[in-house]
Design a protein around this motif. Sequence first.
Motif, PDB file in Angstrom:
ATOM      1  N   GLY A   1       0.783  -1.230   0.000  1.00  0.00           N
ATOM      2  CA  GLY A   1       0.000   0.000   0.000  1.00  0.00           C
ATOM      3  C   GLY A   1       0.817   1.283   0.000  1.00  0.00           C
ATOM      4  N   GLU A   2       0.120   2.374   0.227  1.00  0.00           N
ATOM      5  CA  GLU A   2       0.719   3.706   0.209  1.00  0.00           C
ATOM      6  C   GLU A   2       1.560   3.933   1.452  1.00  0.00           C
ATOM      7  N   ILE A   3       2.694   4.589   1.257  1.00  0.00           N
ATOM      8  CA  ILE A   3       3.548   4.968   2.374  1.00  0.00           C
ATOM      9  C   ILE A   3       3.343   6.453   2.636  1.00  0.00           C
ATOM     10  N   ARG A   4       2.979   6.779   3.852  1.00  0.00           N
ATOM     11  CA  ARG A   4       2.702   8.177   4.215  1.00  0.00           C
ATOM     12  C   ARG A   4       3.880   8.751   5.007  1.00  0.00           C
ATOM     13  N   PRO A   5       4.579   9.739   4.452  1.00  0.00           N
ATOM     14  CA  PRO A   5       5.709  10.343   5.162  1.00  0.00           C
ATOM     15  C   PRO A   5       5.258  11.072   6.418  1.00  0.00           C
ATOM     16  N   VAL A   6       6.143  11.117   7.396  1.00  0.00           N
ATOM     17  CA  VAL A   6       5.895  11.892   8.609  1.00  0.00           C
ATOM     18  C   VAL A   6       7.138  12.733   8.897  1.00  0.00           C
TER      19      VAL A   6
END
Length: 208
Positions: free
Chosen positions: A66-71
């Motif tokens: 799935g999508e990787i969400r940066p933090v």
Amino acid sequence: MARGTLSREEVLQVAAGLVRQHGPDALTMRKLAAELGTAVTSIYWHVGGREALLEALVERTVAGLGEIRPVGRTPEQRVVSVARALRRQLRDHPHLVALVHERGLTERMFLPAQQALVREAHAAGLRGARAAGFVRAVQFQVVGHVLVERNRERAPVQRPGEEELWSAEAAGDDPALARALARPVDTERLFVTAVRALVGALLAPRGK
């Protein structure tokens, strides 16, 4: 478990667990049926034969990453978070990732992480070939680090080990360096240090 109460997702979930723990070779239709408490014919009914099962596992793995969400607040922090998430995915699913690779879907598997890196490259002002180089450099850093980690973990016990090899003389008369090299590698810390250095260099204005 009777066929009427068994679902395709349950079959794939248990099959993925077997591959994750023991590797693809451990996944036989008979063993999977035993884990599910059902007949082999019931598995064929839901997913087909072993090759169809493996293909379904590959598709499930690719979709599951799935999508990787940066933090993070800064570009460096956000890119490091993407790199750490990708490393974690690769380390958590080595056998399933190997299946994906064997079936020629590696690039598709990496696409969510690449897209996250593209967004960060654009946010940092990179475009075109420079942005592409940024995305690939970070991806290769992650994959290379994971490969080295896996090889070290699978390697036989080394004789002599690093603690015996590194003397002050071997380290160029630098006792502190020798002591540091003789200690076990903190792979997580080393990974973050390397990615930060890479990202810092890639995002630095040209001419510096």
